[in-house]
Motif scaffolding. Structure first.
Motif, mmCIF file in Angstrom:
data_model
loop_
_atom_site.group_PDB
_atom_site.id
_atom_site.type_symbol
_atom_site.label_atom_id
_atom_site.label_comp_id
_atom_site.label_asym_id
_atom_site.label_seq_id
_atom_site.Cartn_x
_atom_site.Cartn_y
_atom_site.Cartn_z
ATOM 1 N N ALA A 13 46.272 28.919 10.208
ATOM 2 C CA ALA A 13 46.544 29.271 11.690
ATOM 3 C C ALA A 13 45.466 30.031 12.412
ATOM 4 O O ALA A 13 45.434 30.176 13.428
ATOM 5 N N LEU A 14 45.138 31.129 11.443
ATOM 6 C CA LEU A 14 44.164 32.171 12.044
ATOM 7 C C LEU A 14 42.683 31.526 12.296
ATOM 8 O O LEU A 14 42.261 31.979 13.590
ATOM 9 N N SER A 15 42.325 30.546 11.549
ATOM 10 C CA SER A 15 41.207 30.202 11.649
ATOM 11 C C SER A 15 41.145 28.801 12.901
ATOM 12 O O SER A 15 40.200 28.559 13.605
ATOM 13 N N GLU A 16 42.409 28.314 13.182
ATOM 14 C CA GLU A 16 42.557 27.396 13.981
ATOM 15 C C GLU A 16 41.509 25.963 13.456
ATOM 16 O O GLU A 16 41.207 25.183 14.369
ATOM 17 N N LEU A 17 41.337 25.903 12.276
ATOM 18 C CA LEU A 17 40.344 24.891 11.881
ATOM 19 C C LEU A 17 41.043 23.734 11.160
ATOM 20 O O LEU A 17 42.304 24.020 10.312
ATOM 21 N N ALA A 18 40.521 22.593 10.991
ATOM 22 C CA ALA A 18 40.899 21.645 9.951
ATOM 23 C C ALA A 18 40.050 21.884 8.820
ATOM 24 O O ALA A 18 38.776 22.181 9.043
ATOM 25 N N ILE A 19 40.513 22.439 7.776
ATOM 26 C CA ILE A 19 39.830 22.926 6.637
ATOM 27 C C ILE A 19 39.666 21.798 5.507
ATOM 28 O O ILE A 19 40.645 21.223 4.875
ATOM 29 N N ALA A 20 38.493 21.379 5.026
ATOM 30 C CA ALA A 20 38.077 20.284 4.062
ATOM 31 C C ALA A 20 38.422 21.053 2.820
ATOM 32 O O ALA A 20 37.412 22.231 2.539
ATOM 33 N N ALA A 21 39.009 20.752 1.954
ATOM 34 C CA ALA A 21 39.018 21.511 0.486
ATOM 35 C C ALA A 21 39.583 20.727 -0.472
ATOM 36 O O ALA A 21 40.624 20.320 -0.697
ATOM 37 N N PRO A 22 38.537 20.594 -1.453
ATOM 38 C CA PRO A 22 38.602 19.855 -2.700
ATOM 39 C C PRO A 22 39.240 20.997 -3.590
ATOM 40 O O PRO A 22 38.987 22.261 -3.233
ATOM 41 N N SER A 23 39.633 20.795 -4.896
ATOM 42 C CA SER A 23 39.979 21.827 -5.876
ATOM 43 C C SER A 23 38.495 22.482 -6.096
ATOM 44 O O SER A 23 37.611 21.977 -6.181
ATOM 45 N N ALA A 24 38.936 23.817 -6.438
ATOM 46 C CA ALA A 24 37.659 24.681 -6.407
ATOM 47 C C ALA A 24 36.993 24.819 -7.781
ATOM 48 O O ALA A 24 37.026 25.822 -8.613
ATOM 49 N N ASN A 25 36.737 23.499 -8.098
ATOM 50 C CA ASN A 25 36.041 23.387 -9.610
ATOM 51 C C ASN A 25 34.616 22.683 -9.633
ATOM 52 O O ASN A 25 34.949 21.890 -8.559
ATOM 53 N N PRO A 26 33.792 22.916 -10.409
ATOM 54 C CA PRO A 26 32.817 21.847 -10.534
ATOM 55 C C PRO A 26 33.021 20.262 -10.626
ATOM 56 O O PRO A 26 34.212 20.550 -11.420
ATOM 57 N N SER A 27 32.782 19.360 -10.077
ATOM 58 C CA SER A 27 33.131 18.308 -10.083
ATOM 59 C C SER A 27 33.353 17.571 -11.499
ATOM 60 O O SER A 27 32.254 18.034 -12.426
ATOM 61 N N GLY A 28 34.127 16.879 -11.954
ATOM 62 C CA GLY A 28 34.499 16.651 -13.481
ATOM 63 C C GLY A 28 35.074 17.477 -14.324
ATOM 64 O O GLY A 28 35.376 16.953 -15.380
ATOM 65 N N ARG A 29 35.523 18.839 -13.839
ATOM 66 C CA ARG A 29 36.012 19.727 -14.438
ATOM 67 C C ARG A 29 37.690 19.987 -14.003
ATOM 68 O O ARG A 29 37.883 19.472 -13.055
ATOM 69 N N ILE A 30 38.392 20.402 -15.177
ATOM 70 C CA ILE A 30 39.717 20.573 -14.698
ATOM 71 C C ILE A 30 40.106 21.680 -13.567
ATOM 72 O O ILE A 30 39.072 22.721 -13.347
ATOM 73 N N SER A 31 41.144 21.325 -12.688
ATOM 74 C CA SER A 31 41.160 22.224 -11.483
ATOM 75 C C SER A 31 41.591 23.567 -11.821
ATOM 76 O O SER A 31 42.312 23.783 -12.877
ATOM 77 N N PRO A 32 41.434 24.716 -10.939
ATOM 78 C CA PRO A 32 41.845 26.118 -11.177
ATOM 79 C C PRO A 32 43.163 26.328 -10.734
ATOM 80 O O PRO A 32 43.615 25.906 -9.539
ATOM 81 N N THR A 33 43.680 26.934 -11.490
ATOM 82 C CA THR A 33 45.323 27.465 -11.008
ATOM 83 C C THR A 33 45.380 28.827 -11.038
ATOM 84 O O THR A 33 46.351 29.245 -10.747
ATOM 85 N N ARG A 34 44.137 29.655 -11.265
ATOM 86 C CA ARG A 34 44.284 31.119 -11.074
ATOM 87 C C ARG A 34 42.780 31.395 -10.454
ATOM 88 O O ARG A 34 41.719 30.483 -10.741
ATOM 89 N N ALA A 35 42.704 32.661 -9.702
ATOM 90 C CA ALA A 35 41.548 33.052 -8.981
ATOM 91 C C ALA A 35 40.407 33.273 -10.239
ATOM 92 O O ALA A 35 39.455 32.898 -9.832
ATOM 93 N N ALA A 36 40.832 33.618 -11.366
ATOM 94 C CA ALA A 36 39.861 34.053 -12.305
ATOM 95 C C ALA A 36 39.155 32.511 -12.896
ATOM 96 O O ALA A 36 37.855 32.533 -13.227
ATOM 97 N N HIS A 37 39.934 31.424 -12.737
ATOM 98 C CA HIS A 37 38.973 30.355 -13.191
ATOM 99 C C HIS A 37 37.998 30.134 -12.180
ATOM 100 O O HIS A 37 37.032 29.463 -12.594
#
Ligand code: TXA
Ligand code: MG
Length: 321
Positions: free
Chosen positions: A131-155
């Protein structure tokens, strides 16, 4: 230098929106897993995102939008897509639909395909950022390709560190498994990636789903067999555990032994197991064990997505070119 982490308050979300507007990379929470976001219309930002994740450029990204109206500006809706969006948005469902070229989505973001993957996330922080950015945000899971996805900020901090501009911490992801990716062929829905919304709740709305057809490239490259690799080998359908193995258990009857045991859900609840899956694999993997034995998990409902991720994590490594 380490990554800049901020707790998800109004100031942090405003800063995140500014960073996105300048073409920066922001990791943020969603109800499924943490995403790594950029402005989907900014080709340079999208290119940097692919580089940071070391993601093959043939693998298109999910575009996150605020609501149905924003989604309609980006893609043409199939009649079944209408009904699915009505039922599951905002939420853990991604729809693959014909792209409207004039929406300005970077060609790189959807790998030059005719289609685009769209999702309206329900997580309040993701919603406020959209809402604030008013953007379409492209977002893959925040992990290096081929690794398991992060479910915590620490990951995310551990995996991507200082390569990103800001990480918004809002605690664990509630669902813990990625969105269900659904496309359409003729008058049928096609399940392209099993995910947090089970086939059993999609089919009452769409009718029977078709199996994805594979051409020269996977229609959802998240289907690459070894997409979710931990360092340890996974031994699936395990009913016992040896002294050298770690155990990923499920249900109340846990075999004794093993160097370490974590239970996905002692009460055999599949939603709880999905929420714990990636964090527990990471934790057992970090113990340095060579093999993680995984107890059988029923294949109904969310169990389909859980077994899909486990089978990929267990598959022999493929080079991700
Ligand atoms: O829950 C989620 O979906 C998370 C959060 C951050 O939203 N995102 C996520 O993104 O899992 P990613 O990039 O890790 O997975 C996107 C999946 C991939 O399997 C990709 O191939 C597929 O969506 N995809 C994207 N665009 C597509 C398209 N046009 N046609 C077919 N598949 C597509
Ligand atoms: Mg991913």
């Amino acid at each position: 230098m380490s990554v800049k982490v901020r707790t998800a308050d109004g100031d942090a979300i405003r800063e995140a929106a500014q960073i996105l507007a300048r073409g920066g990379l922001v990791a943020f929470p969603t109800e499924t897993v943490y995403g790594l976001g950029v402005d989907a219309t900014n080709g340079d930002a999208v290119a940097r995102l692919f580089a940071v994740k070391q993601r093959p450029s043939i693998n298109p990204l999910i575009i996150h939008v605020r609501d149905f109206a924003s989604a309609e500006r980006v893609a043409f809706f199939h009649p079944l897509a209408w009904r699915l969006a009505e039922r599951f948005w905002p939420g853990a469902l991604t729809l693959v639909l014909p792209l409207k070229r004039d929406a300005g989505i970077s060609l790189l973001a959807n790998a030059g395909l005719e289609t685009v993957a769209l999702r309206v996330p329900s997580h309040p922080t993701a919603q406020r950022l959209l809402a604030l950015s008013e953007l379409a945000i492209a977002a893959p899971s925040a992990n290096p390709s081929g690794r398991i996805s992060p479910t915590r900020a620490a990951h995310v901090a551990g995996d991507l560190g200082e390569k990103i501009d800001l990480l918004i911490d809002d605690g664990p992801s509630a669902l813990g498994i990625e969105s269900t990716v659904t496309g359409f062929e003729g008058n049928r829905a096609v399940l392209l990636r099993a995910g947090a919304i089970g086939r059993d709740v999609i089919e009452p709305i769409t009718g029977p789903t078709a199996l994805p057809c594979f051409g020269n490239r996977p229609s959802a490259p998240g289907q690459l067999a070894s997409h979710y690799s931990p360092r340890a080998q996974l031994r699936l359908e395990a009913r016992s555990v040896s002294k050298q193995e770690a155990l990923l258990a499920f249900g109340p009857d846990v075999p004794p032994g093993g160097v370490q045991t974590l239970n996905l859900s002692a009460r055999a609840n599949l939603a709880e197991a999905a929420a714990n899956l990636f964090a527990m694999i990471r934790c057992l993997d970090a113990s340095g064990t060579r093999t993680i034995a995984v107890m059988p998990i029923p294949r109904e409902g969310l169990g389909e997505a859980i077994n899909d991720r486990l089978e990929r994590a267990a598959a022999p490594r493929e080079p991700l070119s």
